[in-house]
Design an enzyme around this catalytic site. Structure first.
Site, PDB file in Angstrom:
ATOM      1  N   HIS A   1       6.478 -31.270  27.666  1.00 57.13           N
ATOM      2  CA  HIS A   1       7.219 -31.032  29.429  1.00 57.13           C
ATOM      3  C   HIS A   1       8.286 -29.764  29.351  1.00 57.13           C
ATOM      4  O   HIS A   1       9.102 -29.743  29.431  1.00 57.13           O
ATOM      5  CB  HIS A   1       7.954 -32.574  29.628  1.00 57.13           C
ATOM      6  CG  HIS A   1       8.484 -32.641  31.090  1.00 57.13           C
ATOM      7  ND1 HIS A   1       9.419 -31.473  31.618  1.00 57.13           N
ATOM      8  CD2 HIS A   1       7.444 -33.771  32.307  1.00 57.13           C
ATOM      9  CE1 HIS A   1       8.998 -32.135  33.160  1.00 57.13           C
ATOM     10  NE2 HIS A   1       8.749 -33.377  33.121  1.00 57.13           N
TER      11      HIS A   1
ATOM     12  N   ILE B   1      11.013 -27.859  30.780  1.00 59.36           N
ATOM     13  CA  ILE B   1      12.188 -28.081  31.790  1.00 59.36           C
ATOM     14  C   ILE B   1      12.419 -29.901  31.228  1.00 59.36           C
ATOM     15  O   ILE B   1      11.726 -30.514  31.026  1.00 59.36           O
ATOM     16  CB  ILE B   1      11.070 -28.668  32.874  1.00 59.36           C
ATOM     17  CG1 ILE B   1      10.771 -27.363  33.651  1.00 59.36           C
ATOM     18  CG2 ILE B   1      12.146 -29.013  34.188  1.00 59.36           C
ATOM     19  CD1 ILE B   1      10.118 -26.923  34.828  1.00 59.36           C
TER      20      ILE B   1
ATOM     21  N   GLY C   1      13.829 -35.042  35.091  1.00 51.11           N
ATOM     22  CA  GLY C   1      15.411 -35.398  35.350  1.00 51.11           C
ATOM     23  C   GLY C   1      15.696 -36.994  34.979  1.00 51.11           C
ATOM     24  O   GLY C   1      16.730 -37.316  34.722  1.00 51.11           O
ATOM     25  N   VAL C   2      14.416 -37.502  34.693  1.00 47.32           N
ATOM     26  CA  VAL C   2      14.670 -39.198  33.755  1.00 47.32           C
ATOM     27  C   VAL C   2      15.633 -38.846  32.417  1.00 47.32           C
ATOM     28  O   VAL C   2      16.117 -40.151  32.870  1.00 47.32           O
ATOM     29  CB  VAL C   2      13.365 -39.997  33.761  1.00 47.32           C
ATOM     30  CG1 VAL C   2      12.865 -39.263  32.477  1.00 47.32           C
ATOM     31  CG2 VAL C   2      14.413 -40.855  33.568  1.00 47.32           C
TER      32      VAL C   2
ATOM     33  N   GLU D   1      19.151 -39.863  32.090  1.00 45.29           N
ATOM     34  CA  GLU D   1      19.605 -41.546  31.086  1.00 45.29           C
ATOM     35  C   GLU D   1      20.742 -40.516  30.117  1.00 45.29           C
ATOM     36  O   GLU D   1      22.069 -41.289  29.343  1.00 45.29           O
ATOM     37  CB  GLU D   1      18.244 -41.556  30.268  1.00 45.29           C
ATOM     38  CG  GLU D   1      18.442 -42.221  28.424  1.00 45.29           C
ATOM     39  CD  GLU D   1      19.467 -43.521  28.849  1.00 45.29           C
ATOM     40  OE1 GLU D   1      19.959 -43.969  27.355  1.00 45.29           O
ATOM     41  OE2 GLU D   1      18.316 -44.784  29.590  1.00 45.29           O
TER      42      GLU D   1
END
Length: 144
Positions: free
Chosen positions: A49, A55, A58-59, A63
């Site tokens: 990723h 990057i 976002g998840v 978390e």
């Protein structure tokens, strides 16, 4: 109150590669908490990723904020270690700027409410003072 990674790992069940908070730098019981995550190229998620443009997903930022919130609840309300934290919801999540290797992610969570064991936080994540993500997070605890 400041907590290092060893103290955090005594509170949270998460382990490599999923422990996403390195230090708690501020904790005001019953009100707010601030934690940091040092983002390095060695993070396993950067392999996919994205290999040529890493990057932080976002998840995983969400978390990381949730883990900081878990520390808050455990410390503030003296949650027993026979309980496990469950993510109960995410609202109003927004991603403002990419988080990349070399960044220091500063997560600030403010307790909005705590009713019947359901904690609701307003979380904001910053890099160098710039807002990169925000969300309202909900969490609860249950027996293991």
């Amino acid at each position: 109150m400041v907590l290092n990674i060893q103290e955090i790992m005594k509170l949270l069940p998460h382990r490599f590669p999923f422990i996403l908070v390195d230090r708690i730098v501020e904790l005001e019981e019953g009100k707010k908490i601030v934690g940091v995550k040092n983002v390095t190229i060695n993070e396993p998620f950067f392999q996919g990723h994205f290999p040529d443009h890493p990057i932080m997903p976002g998840v995983l930022i969400l978390e990381a904020m949730a883990q900081v919130g878990g520390v808050f609840a455990i410390v503030s309300d003296k949650i027993d270690d026979d309980k496990v934290t469950y993510f109960a919801g995410i609202d109003k999540a927004r991603f403002r700027k990419p988080v990349v290797p070399g960044d220091v992610l500063r997560m600030e969570l403010e307790l909005l409410t705590c009713r019947r064991g359901l904690y609701c936080f307003k979380g904001k994540a910053y890099v160098d003072g710039t807002l990169v993500a925000e969300a309202e997070l909900k969490a609860t605890f249950a027996a293991r």
